[in-house]
Enzyme design. Structure first.
Site, short mmCIF file in Angstrom:
data_model
loop_
_atom_site.label_atom_id
_atom_site.label_comp_id
_atom_site.label_asym_id
_atom_site.label_seq_id
_atom_site.Cartn_x
_atom_site.Cartn_y
_atom_site.Cartn_z
N LYS A 1 -7.57 71.98 21.51
CA LYS A 1 -8.65 72.79 22.12
C LYS A 1 -8.08 73.77 23.15
CE LYS A 1 -11.08 69.25 23.63
NZ LYS A 1 -10.21 68.13 23.17
N ARG B 1 -18.56 66.01 27.84
CA ARG B 1 -17.85 64.90 27.19
C ARG B 1 -18.74 63.68 27.02
NH1 ARG B 1 -12.30 66.32 28.86
NH2 ARG B 1 -10.80 64.88 27.97
N ARG C 1 3.43 66.78 23.39
CA ARG C 1 2.88 67.97 24.06
C ARG C 1 3.57 68.23 25.41
NH1 ARG C 1 -3.53 68.53 24.88
NH2 ARG C 1 -3.34 66.71 26.22
N ARG D 1 2.03 65.84 30.71
CA ARG D 1 0.89 65.35 31.49
C ARG D 1 0.97 63.84 31.62
NH1 ARG D 1 -4.43 68.07 28.93
NH2 ARG D 1 -5.12 65.96 29.31
N ARG E 1 -7.65 56.98 26.15
CA ARG E 1 -8.39 58.25 25.97
C ARG E 1 -9.03 58.35 24.59
NH1 ARG E 1 -4.01 62.44 27.05
NH2 ARG E 1 -5.62 64.03 26.95
P1 AMP Z 1 -8.57 67.12 29.47
O1 AMP Z 1 -7.55 68.07 29.98
O2 AMP Z 1 -9.82 67.81 29.04
O3 AMP Z 1 -8.02 66.20 28.41
O4 AMP Z 1 -9.00 66.19 30.71
C1 AMP Z 1 -8.05 65.36 31.37
C2 AMP Z 1 -8.78 64.23 32.07
O5 AMP Z 1 -9.68 64.78 33.07
C3 AMP Z 1 -9.67 63.37 31.19
O6 AMP Z 1 -8.94 62.33 30.53
C4 AMP Z 1 -10.66 62.82 32.20
O7 AMP Z 1 -10.07 61.80 32.99
C5 AMP Z 1 -10.88 64.02 33.12
N1 AMP Z 1 -11.98 64.86 32.62
C6 AMP Z 1 -11.89 66.16 32.23
N2 AMP Z 1 -13.08 66.64 31.85
C7 AMP Z 1 -13.95 65.61 31.96
C8 AMP Z 1 -15.34 65.47 31.68
N3 AMP Z 1 -16.07 66.49 31.19
N4 AMP Z 1 -15.91 64.26 31.92
C9 AMP Z 1 -15.21 63.23 32.43
N5 AMP Z 1 -13.89 63.29 32.69
C10 AMP Z 1 -13.24 64.47 32.46
#
Ligand code: AMP
Length: 254
Positions: free
Chosen positions: A43, A122, A161, A194, A205
Site C-alpha cells: 500500500k 483499520r 522490506r 521497521r 499484525r
Molecule cells: P502501518 O504503517 O500502517 O503498517 O502502521 C504501523 C502500526 O501503526 C500498526 O501496526 C499499528 O500499531 C499502528 N497503526 C497505524 N494505523 C493505525 C490505525 N488506523 N489503527 C490502529 N493502529 C494503527
C-alpha cells in the site's frame, strides 16, 4: 512534484501545527481513496506511485506514529507514548487515539487535490467515524482499493522490506534492492527495517489484520466502493492494474 509531496507529508505529520504550504491545488478529477489490504501488500509503494500520478496526498497513520519516535517528530503526548507501545508490539492503537489523530489532521481530508488513505481506517469503528465525518463535511469517497495477496508472500515481503528514513521510499532486499546497499536510490537516506517488520510482530499484525481490518472489505463492498486489485508482481505491474481499475470507475464529481 517531489517538493510538493515533502511539504504535504510535513503537513500531515504535524497536523494542526502546520498549514499546507503548497495550498490546495485542485486536481481534476479529485480522487479520495482508501487503500486496503494486509500489512506488506504494498500500500505504501502504491500510495507513492499514485500520489505522483494523480496529485493526491498520501496520508498514512503509521507514518505519524513512526515520526513521533524521532526527536524532531510530532509532540509526544501521553496518548502518543501509549500508542507507540501498541505499535511496537504489532497491535492496533486504540480507535479513539487514532481517530483523534486523524481529526486533528482533517485539513488534509479537505484538500482539493484529494487524498490516499493508507493504513486508515483499520477497524469498523474507524470506518464509521470517517464515514460520518465525510458525510457531515459533504466529502465523497471515490473508491476503496483492496490489494489481494496470499499470506505466504506477505510474510516474505514484510521480512525483506527496508524503508528510507528521509523520504520513506520502500525497497525490498531481493525484489527491489537499492543500488547501494543500505542507501536510498532517491535521496541517499539511510534504509532501515521497521521494528514491527521483525518476525514476532509480523505474526501478531497478520492476525490483527484478519480479525479487525479484513471485515472492512465487506463494509465497503456493501457500499459499492470496493475495487479489488491483484497485488502479485512488481510495483509497476500492480500500479498499472490499479490505474485500470480506477479508470473503469467514475470519479466523484467534487
Ligand atoms: P502501518 O504503517 O500502517 O503498517 O502502521 C504501523 C502500526 O501503526 C500498526 O501496526 C499499528 O500499531 C499502528 N497503526 C497505524 N494505523 C493505525 C490505525 N488506523 N489503527 C490502529 N493502529 C494503527
Amino acid at each position: 512534484m517531489a517538493t510538493k509531496i515533502k511539504d504535504n507529508f510535513a503537513t500531515w505529520i504535524n497536523g494542526s501545527l502546520a498549514d499546507c504550504s503548497m495550498g490546495p491545488e485542485k486536481a481534476e478529477p479529485c480522487r479520495r481513496l482508501i487503500l486496503l489490504g494486509p500489512p506488506g501488500v504494498g500500500k505504501g509503494t502504491q500510495s507513492q506511485l499514485l500520489s505522483e500520478h494523480i496529485g493526491a496526498c498520501h496520508l498514512s497513520t503509521g507514518d505519524v506514529f513512526r515520526e513521533a519516535v524521532r526527536p524532531s517528530g510530532c509532540p509526544r503526548t501521553p496518548a502518543m507514548e501509549a500508542a507507540l507501545d501498541y505499535m511496537n508490539r504489532g497491535q492496533l492503537v486504540p480507535d479513539e487515539t487514532v481517530w483523534e489523530l486523524v481529526r486533528e489532521r482533517s485539513n488534509c481530508l479537505h484538500c482539493q487535490g484529494g487524498f490516499l488513505l493508507d493504513g486508515f481506517p483499520r477497524t469498523l469503528y474507524q470506518a464509521e467515524a470517517l464515514n460520518q465525518f465525510m458525510q457531515d463535511e459533504n466529502l465523497l469517497l471515490s473508491a476503496v482499493v483492496n490489494y489481494q495477496l496470499p499470506m505466504s508472500e506477505i510474510i516474505w515481503r514484510l521480512s525483506g522490506r527496508r524503508i528510507c528514513r528521509e523520504c520513506k521510499a520502500v525497497f525490498h532486499l531481493t525484489q527491489r534492492p537499492p543500488k547501494t546497499q543500505g542507501r536510498c536510490d532517491l535521496c541517499n537516506g539511510e534504509l532501515y527495517q521497521r521494528g514491527d517488520d521483525h518476525p514476532e510482530s509480523i505474526s501478531v499484525r497478520l492476525e490483527v489484520y484478519e480479525n479487525s481490518t479484513a471485515p472492512l472489505i465487506y463494509y465497503y463492498k456493501h457500499k459499492g466502493l470496493l475495487l479489488s486489485v491483484d497485488a502479485h508482481g512488481t510495483p509497476e505491474d500492480i500500479f498499472k492494474r490499479t490505474l485500470t481499475a480506477l479508470e473503469q470507475r467514475q470519479p466523484s464529481p467534487q
